[in-house]
Design an enzyme around this catalytic site. Structure first.
Site, mmCIF file in Angstrom:
data_model
loop_
_atom_site.group_PDB
_atom_site.id
_atom_site.type_symbol
_atom_site.label_atom_id
_atom_site.label_comp_id
_atom_site.label_asym_id
_atom_site.label_seq_id
_atom_site.Cartn_x
_atom_site.Cartn_y
_atom_site.Cartn_z
ATOM 1 C CB SER A 99 -0.811 0.018 1.430
ATOM 2 O OG SER A 99 -1.484 1.155 1.254
ATOM 3 C CE1 TYR B 5 -4.578 -2.080 5.524
ATOM 4 C CE2 TYR B 5 -3.798 0.076 4.749
ATOM 5 C CZ TYR B 5 -4.309 -1.094 4.394
ATOM 6 O OH TYR B 5 -4.413 -1.497 3.251
#
Length: 257
Positions: free
Chosen positions: A141, A154
Site C-alpha cells: 500500500s 494498518y
C-alpha cells in the site's frame, strides 16, 4: 500478456475488491485461478460467476492466518490443477487504530496481514520449485511508506509487507522465483466504500473531489480495482521477467507529492 496462459494462480482474498478484479484479469489472459478466501458465501458466488465467463476456477475456503487452512488450500490447488505458478497475496483485514489499539486488535491484523502472507509463501514455494520458477505478488500500500493519522495498526503491517517483499525476493531468487509488491493508493472497493461512507459520509463522486481522498492523488480521483489488477498481472507475466524485489506504486501520484 506473455507467459500467463495456462498458468495456475492463487489469489488470496480473491472473492471481492482488488482480489476479484485480479481473478478476472488472470482468467481473461487464460490462467487457471484459485480463489482463496475466508468468506465462503461470497467466494462460492464469485466462483460460479467466473465459471460462467468461461474461467477455470476453484474456490477454497481459506483462513490465511491458520497454517493448516493454508496448507489445505495449496493441497486442493495441486489436486485440481497439478501445480502452482503464481501467488497473489491479497487477503487482509482493515483495522485502522492508533496507539489506543488493543492487544487483540494488534494480534488480529498482524496474524492476517503479515503472518498470512508469510504462510502462503511458505506453502506455495515448494510447488513453485517443482515447476522451476514462479512469481509472487504481495499487495502492500501507499500506507507502507507514509504516516497517516490513526492508521498505526494498518500502516505497520503494510510497511512490513514492503520489506518482506524485498527479503523474500532475495531468499527465493536462487529458485527463479520473483517477488514484487504493488502499492495502491485509495481504491474504490466495497470495503473502501463502506469505510469512507461510515467515517466521512461520502459517496464516490464526493470522495473523488475530497482533498484527503481522491484529491490527495495527482490524478484527483480514486482507483478502480481493475487498474490495480492489471499491474498485478503484468508483474506475474514474462513481460516483467527481470523485475524482483520491487514495491511498485500504483497510486495516481499520491506518494510523489
Amino acid at each position: 500478456m506473455k507467459g500467463i496462459k495456462g498458468k495456475v494462480v492463487i489469489v488470496t482474498g480473491g472473492a471481492q475488491g482488488i482480489g476479484r478484479a485480479t481473478c478476472e484479469a488472470f482468467i481473461c489472459h487464460g490462467a487457471k485461478v484459485v480463489i482463496a478466501d475466508i468468506n465462503k458465501e461470497v467466494g462460492k458466488k464469485t466462483e460460479q460467476e467466473l465459471k460462467k465467463k468461461g474461467g477455470a476456477v476453484l474456490y477454497v475456503e481459506t483462513d490465511t492466518a491458520n497454517e493448516s487452512s493454508v496448507s489445505n488450500m495449496v493441497k486442493k490447488t495441486t489436486e485440481m490443477f497439478g501445480r502452482v505458478d503464481i501467488l497473489v497475496n491479497g487477503a487482509a483485514v482493515f483495522i485502522m487504530r492508533g496507539i489506543e489499539a488493543t492487544v487483540d486488535e494488534w494480534r488480529r491484523i498482524m496474524d492476517v496481514n503479515i503472518m498470512g502472507y508469510a504462510l502462503c509463501v511458505k506453502h506455495v514455494v515448494p510447488e513453485m520449485v517443482k515447476v522451476g520458477k514462479g512469481a509472487i505478488i504481495n499487495i502492500a500500500s501507499t500506507s507502507s511508506f507514509i504516516a497517516q493519522p490513526k492508521y498505526l495498526t494498518y500502516n505497520a503491517t503494510k510497511a512490513a509487507v514492503a520489506n518482506m517483499t524485498r527479503c523474500m525476493a532475495l531468499d527465493l531468487a536462487e529458485h527463479n522465483i520473483r517477488v514484487n509488491s504493488v502499492c495502491p493508493g485509495t481504491v474504490w472497493t466495497k470495503n473502501g466504500e463502506e469505510f469512507i461512507m461510515k467515517t466521512m459520509g461520502l459517496n464516490r463522486e464526493q470522495a473523488d473531489l475530497h482533498p484527503e481522498i481522491g484529491g490527495a492523488h495527482m490524478l484527483k480521483r480514486t482507483a478502480d480495482p481493475e487498474e490495480i489488477a492489471s499491474v498485478i498481472v503484468f508483474l506475474a507475466s514474462d513481460e516483467a521477467s527481470f523485475m524482483t524485489a520491487e514495491n511498485v506504486m500504483v497510486d495516481g501520484g499520491y506518494t510523489a507529492q
